[in-house]
Design a protein around this motif. Structure first.
Motif, PDB file in Angstrom:
ATOM      1  N   SER A 470     -11.076   2.013  16.861  1.00 20.64           N
ATOM      2  CA  SER A 470     -10.070   2.119  17.879  1.00 20.64           C
ATOM      3  C   SER A 470      -8.908   1.444  17.587  1.00 20.64           C
ATOM      4  O   SER A 470      -8.932   0.421  16.882  1.00 20.64           O
ATOM      5  N   ASP A 509     -14.364   6.347  33.885  1.00 19.46           N
ATOM      6  CA  ASP A 509     -15.770   6.025  34.474  1.00 19.46           C
ATOM      7  C   ASP A 509     -16.560   7.412  34.972  1.00 19.46           C
ATOM      8  O   ASP A 509     -18.003   7.301  35.247  1.00 19.46           O
ATOM      9  N   LYS A 557     -13.135   3.428  31.328  1.00 14.17           N
ATOM     10  CA  LYS A 557     -14.039   2.942  30.870  1.00 14.17           C
ATOM     11  C   LYS A 557     -14.008   2.254  29.669  1.00 14.17           C
ATOM     12  O   LYS A 557     -14.312   1.050  29.492  1.00 14.17           O
ATOM     13  N   ASP A 558     -13.452   2.746  28.657  1.00 13.80           N
ATOM     14  CA  ASP A 558     -13.241   2.314  27.279  1.00 13.80           C
ATOM     15  C   ASP A 558     -12.556   3.258  26.562  1.00 13.80           C
ATOM     16  O   ASP A 558     -12.115   4.365  26.814  1.00 13.80           O
TER      17      ASP A 558
END
Length: 564
Positions: A470, A509, A557-558
Motif C-alpha cells: 500500500s 469498517d 478500517k485499513d
C-alpha cells in the motif's frame, strides 16, 4: 529484386486465375484490346466467370466492335489489379447475344494470364463494412497466462496479410512476436489458423491503430489453396459492395451468422472509470505501440513523444486530482507503460513545488514516460525471475542503455534531463544502484527526486519476488532507507501527495471499499468513490462522496492493496 523492379510472370493456377478474374470484374478495371488493332484499349465489363468454362462480358459500351468480334477477331484482356497489371493471352468470343437491351458475349475461360507485378502475389483489400476478425495469442509476460489480441483484417494474399490493432488494447503484450499463429474469423463463422511472421509495423496515432504486416512462411498446399479461396471471396464481396456488383453471387464467407459476434474485428467500446482515464488511455496506447516498434529496432518517434508530453502536462493543468486518480485506472497495457505514466504524472506534479519551468517539466515528463521501455525490449524471462544471479542482474541493467540508444532523434529532449531521469533514476546515494554505481554528490537533484517517485510507484506494484505494498507501507519502507534515497525529496513527496494519497483503496469498517479521489488543503481525505470490488477502478464506481456522505461510510478500517 528491388521494390521498384517489375517482374513479368505467367499465372496458370486455376484458383489464382479465378482471383485475378474476380478483380478484373470490379467497375472500371478491365479493358479489351483488339489484336493488331492499333493498341487502343476499350472499356469492358466482366460480368461473370465460370471456372474452366467461360467469361461473360457486357459489350454494350463498345457495340461498334461487335462485327469484328463475331468474326472471331482475337483480343486480349487488360487491367490493373491489386496483384499488378494483368494481360491475358489472345482469345476470341465464342458467342454474342442481346438481352434486355444489352450486348453480352461469352469467351472461353483463359487458362493462363500474364502479370506484371511489383509483389509476389495478388492482395485483396476489404472494403468498409467487410469485417474479418484477426486474433493473435501469446503468453503474458507477467502472469504467464494465455492472452489474446484482436484486430481487423485489412487485406489478404496467399503469402501474407495486413491487420490493424487498436493501440489501447495493450498491443505490446502480444506483439511483435516474430513467429506466431494468427486466426482469421469470417462473418459466417469460418475460422482459419495460419503460422505467421511479423514483417513490418506502422503506427497511426490519429486513428489510434497499429498496422501490422504478416508473412505466411512455408505453408502447405492445402492452406495455400484455402487462402486463395479466401482472397477470391474477398474480391467477390468487395466488388459487390463497390456499388455496381449487385448481380454477383454473395460470398458465403460474408453471410453474417451472428450480428453480436464480438470476434468480428476489434471493438472500441472500452469503458473507463473516468473521462480523464479515457484521455490518459490515448497516451498509454501511444506508448504501448511505441514499445512494439522499439522491439522491431526502430527509434522513439521524436515528434509524437513531444506531442504526448505536452498533452500530459495539459491534463495535469486541467485537473491534477483527476489525473492522479486516472493513472490507477489504466490496466490493459504493459506494466512498463503503466509504471512510466504514473512516474511521469507524479514527478511532473511534484516539480511544481520547486517552481520548475514548463519546458523542463515537459522534458522530465517525456523522459519519465519512456524510462522503462527498454525493459520491454529484453527477454521476458528476466522479469519473471524470483531471484537474479549476478550475471542476469548485470544483463537486466542493460535496459537503460537500450532506451537511451533509441532517443538520439529526440534533439529537443535536454541531455541533462534525459541523463538524470533515465540514466540515473536507478542510482542510489550509497552507490548500490545501477548502471554506473553513481553515488552521493554525483547525483543531481532531479535524479534524486526521480528515484523517490520511481521507487514509491514500483513498490505499489507486484513483482514475482514480492507482493505489492500500500502507499502507507511504501512510505515507511523508503523512509527507513535514507542512506539510499534523498530524505528531502522523500519528505517533499509525502507532504505534497499526502500520507494517504489519491489512488489509495480504503476499506471501511462496514466492509465498503472506496477509492480516494480528492484531498483537502491539509492533505486529508476529502472525497472518495465507492467500488463494488477491490479490483482496479472501472466503470462500476459510484459517484464522488464527500462531507456528510463520506462520514456516513463509517471509520476507515485499513488501506487495501488492489487485486490484479
Amino acid at each position: 529484386m528491388s521494390e521498384t523492379e517489375i517482374e513479368f510472370s505467367p499465372v496458370n493456377n486455376p484458383i489464382e486465375l479465378a482471383t485475378y478474374y474476380e478483380a478484373l470484374s470490379q467497375p472500371g478495371v478491365a479493358s479489351l484490346q483488339i489484336t493488331n488493332g492499333g493498341g487502343k484499349e476499350h472499356p469492358v465489363v466482366l460480368l461473370e466467370q465460370e471456372e474452366r468454362d467461360y467469361l461473360l462480358f457486357d459489350l454494350s459500351a463498345i457495340r461498334d466492335l461487335a462485327p469484328q468480334l463475331r468474326r472471331g477477331v482475337k483480343f486480349t484482356l487488360h487491367g490493373y489489379t491489386p496483384g499488378g497489371l494483368v494481360q491475358s493471352n489472345p482469345m476470341t468470343m465464342r458467342e454474342l447475344i442481346s438481352a434486355d437491351g444489352r450486348l453480352l458475349a461469352y469467351a472461353d475461360w483463359p487458362t493462363e494470364i500474364n502479370v506484371k507485378q511489383r509483389r509476389a502475389s495478388f492482395r485483396a483489400s476489404l472494403r468498409l463494412g467487410m469485417d474479418v476478425g484477426v486474433r493473435l495469442y501469446s503468453e503474458d509476460e507477467e502472469s504467464q497466462n494465455k492472452i489474446e489480441l484482436q484486430g481487423d483484417l485489412k487485406d489478404l494474399s496467399a503469402t501474407g496479410c495486413l491487420a490493424e490493432f487498436f493501440m489501447q488494447d495493450g498491443v505490446s503484450r502480444v506483439l511483435p512476436d516474430l513467429d506466431t499463429d494468427i486466426e482469421l474469423y469470417f462473418p459466417n463463422g469460418t475460422k482459419f489458423e495460419v503460422p505467421a511472421k511479423v514483417r513490418h509495423l506502422k503506427t497511426d496515432n490519429d486513428r489510434q491503430v497499429l498496422a501490422v504486416g504478416f508473412e505466411f512462411p512455408e505453408i502447405g498446399q492445402a492452406k495455400e489453396k484455402d487462402l486463395w479461396n479466401f482472397v477470391r471471396e474477398i474480391e467477390r464481396e468487395a466488388s459487390r459492395s463497390a456499388g455496381e456488383g449487385g448481380n454477383k453471387t454473395p460470398s458465403e464467407l460474408f453471410q453474417v451468422k451472428d450480428e453480436n459476434d464480438k470476434r468480428l474485428g476489434r471493438r472500441h467500446g472500452h469503458q473507463y472509470a473516468t473521462p480523464m482515464a479515457r484521455r490518459l488511455a490515448r497516451i498509454a496506447g501511444y506508448l504501448d505501440s511505441q514499445m512494439v516498434v522499439l522491439k522491431q529496432g526502430q527509434p522513439v518517434n521524436s515528434h509524437q513523444l513531444s506531442l504526448h508530453a505536452d498533452r500530459l502536462l495539459d491534463m495535469l493543468d486541467d485537473s491534477r486530482e483527476d489525473l492522479l486518480f486516472a493513472v490507477h485506472c489504466i490496466h490493459r497495457e504493459s506494466r512498463w507503460i503503466r509504471h512510466g505514466l504514473s512516474v511521469a504524472v507524479r514527478l511532473a506534479d511534484l516539480l511544481t513545488t520547486v517552481k520548475v519551468p514548463r519546458d523542463i517539466r515537459k522534458a522530465v515528463t517525456a523522459a519519465a514516460m519512456v524510462h522503462d521501455l527498454g525493459k520491454g525490449m529484453m527477454p521476458p524471462e528476466i522479469w519473471r525471475a524470483v531471484t537474479l544471479s549476478t550475471e542476469v542482474y548485470k544483463e537486466m541493467q542493460a535496459h537503460v542503455d537500450h532506451i537511451m540508444g533509441k532517443l538520439e532523434s529526440c534533439k529537443w529532449l535536454s541531455p541533462v534531463v534525459r541523463d538524470n531521469v533515465i540514466g540515473q533514476i536507478n542510482e542510489r546515494l550509497d552507490g548500490s544502484g545501477y548502471p554506473d554505481g553513481v553515488r552521493d554528490k554525483s547525483l543531481g537533484q532531479l535524479a534524486r527526486g526521480a528515484a523517490v517517485v520511481d521507487v514509491l510507484d514500483a513498490l505499489q506494484r507486484a513483482r514475482p519476488d514480492r507482493p505489492a505494498m500500500s502507499a502507507v507501507a511504501a512510505h515507511k519502507f523508503i523512509q527507513a532507507r535514507t542512506e539510499q534515497f534523498d530524505e528531502v525529496w522523500i519528505d517533499r513527496y509525502i507532504r505534497h501527495f499526502g500520507p494517504v494519497p489519491i489512488g489509495s483503496l480504503l476499506r471501511f469498517d462496514s466492509g465498503i471499499f472506496a477509492w480516494v479521489v480528492g484531498l483537502d488543503r491539509d492533505k486529508k481525505i476529502a472525497r472518495v468513490r465507492v467500488s463494488p470490488h477491490k479490483l482496479a477502478p472501472d466503470s462500476k464506481l459510484g459517484e464522488p462522496l464527500e462531507g456528510g456522505a463520506l462520514r456516513d461510510l463509517g471509520k476507515i478500517k485499513d488501506i487495501v492493496v488492489p487485486e490484479n
